[in-house]
Design a protein around this motif. Structure first.
Motif, PDB file in Angstrom:
ATOM      1  N   HIS A   1       0.837  -1.198   0.000  1.00  0.00           N
ATOM      2  CA  HIS A   1       0.000   0.000   0.000  1.00  0.00           C
ATOM      3  C   HIS A   1       0.881   1.260   0.000  1.00  0.00           C
ATOM      4  CE1 HIS A   1      -3.749   1.924   2.145  1.00  0.00           C
ATOM      5  NE2 HIS A   1      -3.230   2.746   1.280  1.00  0.00           N
ATOM      6  N   THR A   2       1.833   1.291   0.914  1.00  0.00           N
ATOM      7  CA  THR A   2       2.744   2.437   0.991  1.00  0.00           C
ATOM      8  C   THR A   2       3.646   2.516  -0.238  1.00  0.00           C
ATOM      9  OG1 THR A   2       2.821   2.814   3.353  1.00  0.00           O
ATOM     10  CG2 THR A   2       4.866   3.153   2.183  1.00  0.00           C
ATOM     11  N   LEU A   3       4.128   1.347  -0.688  1.00  0.00           N
ATOM     12  CA  LEU A   3       5.044   1.347  -1.838  1.00  0.00           C
ATOM     13  C   LEU A   3       4.362   1.880  -3.101  1.00  0.00           C
ATOM     14  CD1 LEU A   3       7.047  -1.985  -1.359  1.00  0.00           C
ATOM     15  CD2 LEU A   3       7.802   0.362  -0.878  1.00  0.00           C
TER      16      LEU A   3
ATOM     17  N   PHE B   1       2.440   4.492  -3.220  1.00  0.00           N
ATOM     18  CA  PHE B   1       2.669   5.943  -3.179  1.00  0.00           C
ATOM     19  C   PHE B   1       4.150   6.262  -3.381  1.00  0.00           C
ATOM     20  CE2 PHE B   1      -1.459   5.607  -1.097  1.00  0.00           C
ATOM     21  CZ  PHE B   1      -2.139   6.625  -1.738  1.00  0.00           C
ATOM     22  N   THR B   2       5.012   5.378  -2.866  1.00  0.00           N
ATOM     23  CA  THR B   2       6.452   5.566  -3.066  1.00  0.00           C
ATOM     24  C   THR B   2       6.780   5.513  -4.561  1.00  0.00           C
ATOM     25  OG1 THR B   2       6.795   4.370  -0.994  1.00  0.00           O
ATOM     26  CG2 THR B   2       8.736   4.733  -2.361  1.00  0.00           C
TER      27      THR B   2
END
Lengths: 348, 348
Positions: free
Chosen positions: B132-134, B136-137
């Protein structure tokens, strides 16, 4: 320690007041069931959605957003400039609480049943996922010249955070002694990810959104990271010696759950007879209450508590040194010292 | 339907080849244990981390990134321009698969045990959180003039996605008949969130990153959304009548699990005797294999399958109409029709 679990400083109160409309706007876009679960977690409502009498007091201490706002104002920006970052770090913090409570099987948070306990596992996973996304939404909503850099800062910190939490969970399965035991350097790496990354990000984001130069934002990031590590040491101390009436957790909670916290790891590593007795006790299957109490005594006797207190002080001092480098006009120093003082003496 | 679960078009193959280095770069930054869980899910490695012989074939169909790249090239940009968006939607898709499999208790995915089944619940939650975070990364890594708008597009879609998944899970607890039964409009709203949002986002992101005007990006978003809804109808059909050798799921899986899918809802709403018999069967506790087979027959007899097929065609046609509006030079039309044809005839 004094008995206080309410926010102590004007700074956290101000942060809470400023970010609440941002948080409410973010949560308003969710499916109603999910919105209730998130609102319940944030202290805004009961499980059925009816508002709580004093919604401002249930939602945690707003330490991270306070740090974001302080960093921004100390480099000459208005708190408003850093509001998207302050809301984002608070949303991330709450996302991790909801998922962590579930993974750890914790049944109480802020003296109320946790989200997974109240709404079930699936809703807890989705509520956490929603807050995770809303953090990026909050950051992207008020677009400014520094939004892309802020997004990168946030996503980098969150990758570290998730990795730190993974290490923490892996520690539970590892032995107390022998070549596979968790070492103090490993503990520090885990704590840097689990606690340092988000406080570092909170401070850094404030400076990033204020448009501060790289040298300054990096110094704020380092300061916040040290405060986060100090915070984790205090958390570890509270996890063993905290008053259950203050913490809302069972007495000796972390020893009961076999957590590899700094006081215990430091005690085990000490070259004293108490360490050997402690190792025996920790490897006893299903220890009773008396054994747990004795284990806590042995941790103290072997110097584990002192070690964690010293480590906490070390990080507070290092954090203040980084801050002095970043906050050249010294405007954030006063309120930050209040905040840090609170971090040091908090009991839950 | 033809028996094919491998990617059928040059477009998905190209998308998979282009995004793989982006995905590998994103995953490389994770804690090694988490990296193994994610790598396993993506088909790159076995649970112990040893590489799989043909890593390119296990990781899903790359439909979403293909849509992103096609949207970008159709407005005159290079595929490279849209690569961060293509990687982001693929990461989001995989994040939702890992969490959904866990919430649904599904034990197989792409013919292999699911992440929660292989690594446990906590690792599955964290692996999903990491992807999930990756996402946006990946989007923020190559900063361009349209990155902030792309981030907003992605975070908006993800909020919808999580809300859609919440509705889907809530449907399971609702009755088949009576005033609290799930209606077809409610189903459509859920499917728009669960499936429409991410395919809409995939198409829109390609155009956004290419710097297309708002009218064009919105039309791509609508087109993708319709394709997503069509996709969900086909998924529902496969969930009942799919060949277990193709789907990797038990026969009649969705009926077995009491899922409120379109063919069943449409059948129940039909004014025919088969609908009443179906309602009786569905409310029988613990139906045997014969009862499940009879239920599937009744869904077909009451016109549920036809209804879903018609709804799927409707969305494909609407999607193509939106596309004609967006893709004025018609360059994406050919490859997109291949992709859509695949969506319509896929069997798993």
């Amino acid at each position: 320690m004094t008995a206080s679990s309410s926010p102590p400083t004007a700074v956290t109160e101000q942060a809470r007041t400023l970010i609440e409309p941002e948080l409410r706007a973010a949560v308003a876009g969710l499916d109603p069931h999910l919105g209730r679960a998130v609102g319940y977690h944030l202290g805004w409502c009961h499980p059925d959605g009816t508002p709580t009498p004093a919604p401002g007091t249930g939602g945690g201490k707003a330490i991270r957003p306070a740090l974001t706002l302080l960093a921004a104002t100390s480099v000459g920006a208005t708190p408003h400039t850093a509001l998207p970052g302050a809301a984002a770090v608070e949303l991330v913090h709450n996302f991790t609480l909801i998922h962590d409570d579930m993974m750890d099987g914790d049944e109480l948070r802020r003296r109320r049943p946790t989200v997974w306990k109240t709404f079930g596992a699936a809703t807890a996973i989705l509520a956490g996922d929603a807050l995770h996304t809303l953090a990026f939404t909050a950051l992207a909503r008020h677009e400014g010249p520094h939004t892309p850099r802020a997004t990168r800062t946030l996503s980098r910190a969150m990758t570290e955070l998730v990795s730190g939490q993974t290490q923490d969970l892996a520690f539970v399965r590892r032995p107390w002694q022998g070549p596979a035991a968790v070492t103090i350097p490993e503990y520090r790496s885990m704590a840097a990810g689990k606690s340092g990354s988000l406080l570092g990000c909170a401070a850094e984001l404030g400076a990033v959104l204020a448009g501060a130069p790289h040298r300054t934002t990096a110094a704020f990031g380092r300061a916040g990271r040290h405060f986060g590590l100090a915070f984790q040491c205090v958390d570890d101390i509270i996890g063993i010696w905290g008053d259950p009436r203050e913490t809302g957790k069972p007495v000796l909670a972390d020893i009961r759950e076999g957590k590899k916290t700094l006081p215990v790891l430091a005690a085990l590593a000490a070259p004293v007879p108490a360490a050997a007795e402690l190792a025996d006790l920790l490897t006893t299957p299903r220890p009773d209450e008396a054994a747990l109490r004795r284990a806590a005594e042995l941790v103290e006797e072997a110097g584990g508590r002192r070690f964690a207190e010293r480590e906490s002080r070390h990080h507070l001092e290092r954090g203040l040194a980084c801050l002095a480098e970043a906050d050249t006009q010294g405007t954030a120093r006063g309120p930050l010292i209040d905040l840090i003082d609170y971090l040091g003496r908090r009991t839950s």
